[in-house]
Design a protein around this motif. Structure first.
Motif, PDB file in Angstrom:
ATOM      1  N   ALA A 337       0.831  -1.207   0.000  1.00 44.25           N
ATOM      2  CA  ALA A 337       0.000   0.000   0.000  1.00 44.25           C
ATOM      3  C   ALA A 337       0.864   1.255   0.000  1.00 44.25           C
ATOM      4  N   GLN A 338       1.933   1.259   0.790  1.00 45.46           N
ATOM      5  CA  GLN A 338       2.811   2.427   0.839  1.00 45.46           C
ATOM      6  C   GLN A 338       3.476   2.686  -0.510  1.00 45.46           C
ATOM      7  N   THR A 339       3.906   1.617  -1.176  1.00 50.74           N
ATOM      8  CA  THR A 339       4.554   1.789  -2.474  1.00 50.74           C
ATOM      9  C   THR A 339       3.582   2.354  -3.502  1.00 50.74           C
ATOM     10  N   TRP A 340       2.357   1.822  -3.540  1.00 50.28           N
ATOM     11  CA  TRP A 340       1.384   2.296  -4.527  1.00 50.28           C
ATOM     12  C   TRP A 340       0.969   3.730  -4.238  1.00 50.28           C
ATOM     13  N   ALA A 391      -0.725  17.425  14.164  1.00 50.77           N
ATOM     14  CA  ALA A 391      -1.210  16.090  13.859  1.00 50.77           C
ATOM     15  C   ALA A 391      -0.958  15.762  12.397  1.00 50.77           C
ATOM     16  N   GLN A 392      -1.036  14.481  12.088  1.00 51.93           N
ATOM     17  CA  GLN A 392      -0.878  14.052  10.701  1.00 51.93           C
ATOM     18  C   GLN A 392      -2.163  14.396   9.944  1.00 51.93           C
ATOM     19  N   LYS A 393      -2.054  15.279   8.954  1.00 50.34           N
ATOM     20  CA  LYS A 393      -3.245  15.765   8.266  1.00 50.34           C
ATOM     21  C   LYS A 393      -3.847  14.732   7.320  1.00 50.34           C
ATOM     22  N   ARG A 394      -3.106  13.722   6.959  1.00 47.39           N
ATOM     23  CA  ARG A 394      -3.613  12.681   6.067  1.00 47.39           C
ATOM     24  C   ARG A 394      -3.157  11.331   6.615  1.00 47.39           C
ATOM     25  N   GLN A 395      -4.133  10.483   6.885  1.00 50.70           N
ATOM     26  CA  GLN A 395      -3.838   9.191   7.492  1.00 50.70           C
ATOM     27  C   GLN A 395      -4.436   8.079   6.641  1.00 50.70           C
ATOM     28  N   TYR A 396      -3.649   7.026   6.432  1.00 52.40           N
ATOM     29  CA  TYR A 396      -4.064   5.890   5.612  1.00 52.40           C
ATOM     30  C   TYR A 396      -4.301   4.681   6.536  1.00 52.40           C
ATOM     31  N   LEU A 397      -5.510   4.146   6.482  1.00 62.01           N
ATOM     32  CA  LEU A 397      -5.880   2.971   7.272  1.00 62.01           C
ATOM     33  C   LEU A 397      -5.896   1.763   6.346  1.00 62.01           C
ATOM     34  N   VAL A 398      -4.942   0.872   6.514  1.00 66.87           N
ATOM     35  CA  VAL A 398      -4.776  -0.293   5.644  1.00 66.87           C
ATOM     36  C   VAL A 398      -5.500  -1.475   6.289  1.00 66.87           C
ATOM     37  N   LEU A 399      -6.566  -1.945   5.656  1.00 63.38           N
ATOM     38  CA  LEU A 399      -7.334  -3.106   6.124  1.00 63.38           C
ATOM     39  C   LEU A 399      -7.362  -4.148   5.006  1.00 63.38           C
ATOM     40  N   ARG A 428     -17.756  17.282  11.949  1.00 65.84           N
ATOM     41  CA  ARG A 428     -18.454  17.204  10.666  1.00 65.84           C
ATOM     42  C   ARG A 428     -17.788  18.010   9.560  1.00 65.84           C
ATOM     43  N   ASP A 429     -17.154  19.124   9.892  1.00 69.46           N
ATOM     44  CA  ASP A 429     -16.507  19.962   8.888  1.00 69.46           C
ATOM     45  C   ASP A 429     -14.980  19.906   8.977  1.00 69.46           C
ATOM     46  N   LYS A 430     -14.458  18.980   9.757  1.00 78.06           N
ATOM     47  CA  LYS A 430     -13.018  18.934   9.988  1.00 78.06           C
ATOM     48  C   LYS A 430     -12.318  17.797   9.258  1.00 78.06           C
ATOM     49  N   VAL A 431     -13.038  16.733   8.909  1.00 73.31           N
ATOM     50  CA  VAL A 431     -12.389  15.558   8.358  1.00 73.31           C
ATOM     51  C   VAL A 431     -13.216  15.006   7.210  1.00 73.31           C
ATOM     52  N   LYS A 432     -12.529  14.493   6.197  1.00 73.84           N
ATOM     53  CA  LYS A 432     -13.153  13.826   5.064  1.00 73.84           C
ATOM     54  C   LYS A 432     -12.573  12.422   4.952  1.00 73.84           C
ATOM     55  N   ILE A 433     -13.354  11.516   4.424  1.00 80.15           N
ATOM     56  CA  ILE A 433     -12.945  10.126   4.326  1.00 80.15           C
ATOM     57  C   ILE A 433     -13.178   9.630   2.906  1.00 80.15           C
ATOM     58  N   GLU A 434     -12.228   8.861   2.392  1.00 79.81           N
ATOM     59  CA  GLU A 434     -12.331   8.249   1.072  1.00 79.81           C
ATOM     60  C   GLU A 434     -11.686   6.874   1.129  1.00 79.81           C
ATOM     61  N   CYS A 435     -11.906   6.075   0.090  1.00 79.62           N
ATOM     62  CA  CYS A 435     -11.409   4.704   0.105  1.00 79.62           C
ATOM     63  C   CYS A 435     -10.692   4.379  -1.206  1.00 79.62           C
ATOM     64  N   LEU A 436      -9.752   3.439  -1.105  1.00 81.82           N
ATOM     65  CA  LEU A 436      -9.023   2.877  -2.242  1.00 81.82           C
ATOM     66  C   LEU A 436      -9.245   1.368  -2.230  1.00 81.82           C
ATOM     67  N   LYS A 445      -7.855   5.117  -8.218  1.00 82.44           N
ATOM     68  CA  LYS A 445      -8.073   4.666  -6.841  1.00 82.44           C
ATOM     69  C   LYS A 445      -8.001   3.151  -6.708  1.00 82.44           C
ATOM     70  N   ARG A 446      -7.414   2.482  -7.692  1.00 85.34           N
ATOM     71  CA  ARG A 446      -7.314   1.020  -7.652  1.00 85.34           C
ATOM     72  C   ARG A 446      -6.008   0.602  -6.984  1.00 85.34           C
ATOM     73  N   CYS A 447      -6.017   0.733  -5.691  1.00 85.18           N
ATOM     74  CA  CYS A 447      -4.874   0.304  -4.893  1.00 85.18           C
ATOM     75  C   CYS A 447      -4.925  -1.214  -4.718  1.00 85.18           C
ATOM     76  N   PRO A 448      -3.805  -1.920  -4.718  1.00 88.37           N
ATOM     77  CA  PRO A 448      -3.846  -3.379  -4.568  1.00 88.37           C
ATOM     78  C   PRO A 448      -4.352  -3.852  -3.212  1.00 88.37           C
ATOM     79  N   ILE A 449      -4.426  -2.962  -2.233  1.00 90.09           N
ATOM     80  CA  ILE A 449      -4.891  -3.302  -0.884  1.00 90.09           C
ATOM     81  C   ILE A 449      -6.013  -2.337  -0.511  1.00 90.09           C
ATOM     82  N   PRO A 450      -7.113  -2.814   0.121  1.00 93.13           N
ATOM     83  CA  PRO A 450      -8.148  -1.884   0.577  1.00 93.13           C
ATOM     84  C   PRO A 450      -7.596  -0.899   1.612  1.00 93.13           C
TER      85      PRO A 450
END
Length: 458
Positions: A337-340, A391-399, A428-436, A445-450
């Motif tokens: 995931a980190q490499t992609w 804080a880390q402004k962008r965080q990746y949750l690898v599941l 509600r106005d502080k964070v956004k969420i998206e998925c790969l 957005k076709r990451c090899p790992i969700p």
């Protein structure tokens, strides 16, 4: 006046004798009975007696909640709360995201308790000789939330629990590894693979339960102008609301595990035996059993040496056996995931991004993981003191085990998580969420790992 130590102890025991029945050793809770005044009956209380319990004292919060529930369920024939086992937990966290993560943790633990009870009963039933009926389980836990500011607002609390329950209902349609394994067991139709019925319910209590906004009250008055008012129905509705107005915002989690239903199979039907066709008889007549020479030839064929005679004599021994060995790799889902992401995500920045990973396949545990990470960042991002650091402004949750074969399920999970976040005024106005996802509709957005991405906005 001098008093000897034995005389002093004897006086203390005599003074405490009338209150000897006030303590019960059958329960871990401390039961205190009020003194009888005239013909006034005694009242059983729990934990402690406080006229004005403070929100900062956990024991006072639990005692007040248990006393209120005891009064709601009290009857002259039975002891309060004797119908089912009830436990109380005080959630002292002030961060809304952490409170929400702990709510999903309680739901996960309740599910695991029901599943573990079913497995234990199946093992006991297998060890016993003869027919036996397994026992079911039903337990209730009250999670009291006295310190969170957002939960004290009835509208916010009600919308939050409604969004949580809606997310749990939508999770029934997700294509997860757990659901696929369950489907395989059902297709096998093995008698040993019996699945217990485990249900987890989530309800809420609040001091202002059922409070209506001025707009809602005006709308009801307009509807009641042409409708006959039923006083008995209004009284019933008011009592039902009062029964859920607890001293503090609370969440009731109830788990129930029941044995699988037993269905009587239909009687077998005798099918008429079909006559063997001429073709089947000819096929059987032409079949020849393999002789020993044929079997030995096959054994010699498959037991040939791994050395290839066509190769030169200088061929390495390790090259000849290398084709029969499986290759092992040290590439982990996190590194993939980190490499992609480093190659395809334009917003990726090493200095302001973080990665966390989890191998859970369950939906409730995935929600817990998401909101736990959200709480860790919100405590720093929403803090007014700059000493705590940025804080880390962008965080990746690898599941990597969560819905790996269904991009639609991850999109639904993303939508429900976003609906829950939108009910919280502080987030509600502080964070956004998206998925790969490997099967995402968009190619970028076709990451090899969700992967789920939490993006904080300025």
């Amino acid at each position: 006046m001098k008093v000897s130590l034995p005389s002093f102890l004897l006086c203390c025991l005599c003074c405490l004798a009338p209150y000897a029945n006030a303590f019960s050793l059958s329960s871990p809770r401390l039961h205190v009975n009020n003194a009888r005044v005239g013909n006034t009956p005694t009242t059983r209380l729990y934990y402690d007696i406080q006229r004005e319990p403070s929100n900062e004292n956990v024991w006072n919060v639990l005692a007040t909640t248990e006393r209120w529930i005891s009064e709601m369920l009290n009857s002259p024939d039975e002891t309060p709360l004797s119908r089912k086992e009830v436990s109380y937990v005080c959630e002292a966290a002030t961060d809304t995201a952490m409170v929400l993560a702990n709510v999903f943790r309680k739901l996960k633990e309740a599910r695991q308790m029901g599943e573990a009870h079913g497995e234990e009963q199946e093992e006991l039933q297998a060890q016993q000789e003869g027919p036996s009926s397994p026992s079911s389980i039903r337990q209730t836990q009250v999670l009291v939330i006295p310190s969170n500011v957002d939960m004290k607002d009835w509208a916010v609390f009600d919308n939050l629990i409604a969004a949580v329950n809606q997310a749990r209902r939508s999770a029934r349609d997700y294509v997860t590894d757990v659901s696929l394994d369950r489907l395989d067991l059902l297709q096998e139709e093995e008698e040993d693979n019996k699945e217990w019925v485990v249900s987890v319910n989530c309800a809420h209590l609040h001091p202002e339960f059922g409070k209506k906004t001025p707009e809602q009250e005006l709308k009801e008055l307009q509807l009641e102008e042409d409708v006959e008012i039923d006083l008995n129905l209004q009284e019933y509705k008011e009592k039902r609301l009062v029964a859920r107005r607890s001293p503090f915002p609370s969440i009731v989690v109830e788990v129930r595990a029941m044995p699988p239903p037993v269905f009587t199979p239909p009687p077998p039907k005798e099918e008429p035996r079909a006559e063997e066709s001429l073709e089947e008889e000819q096929a059987e007549s032409t079949m020849v059993d393999p002789d020993s020479d044929f079997v030995q030839a096959l054994e010699m064929l498959f037991s040939k040496s791994s050395l290839n005679e066509d190769k030169s004599k200088d061929a390495s021994f390790y090259d000849s056996i290398g084709s029969h060995l499986e290759e092992l790799t040290t590439v982990t889902p996190l590194s993939m995931a980190q490499t992609w992401i480093s190659q395809h995500d334009d917003l990726f920045d090493v200095t302001s991004c973080a990665f966390t990973t989890s191998d859970t396949p369950h939906v409730d545990e995935a929600y817990e993981f998401l909101f736990t990470n959200l709480a860790m960042q919100s405590t720093q991002f929403l803090s007014e003191s700059p000493e705590q650091g940025e804080a880390q402004k962008r965080q990746y949750l690898v599941l990597h085990n969560f819905c790996p074969s269904s991009a639609t399920s991850t999109e639904k999970f993303l939508r429900e998580a976003d609906n829950i976040i939108r009910t919280l005024p502080s987030l509600r106005d502080k964070v956004k969420i998206e998925c790969l996802h490997p099967e995402h509709v968009q190619e970028d957005k076709r990451c090899p790992i969700p992967v789920f991405v939490l993006q904080w906005t300025d």
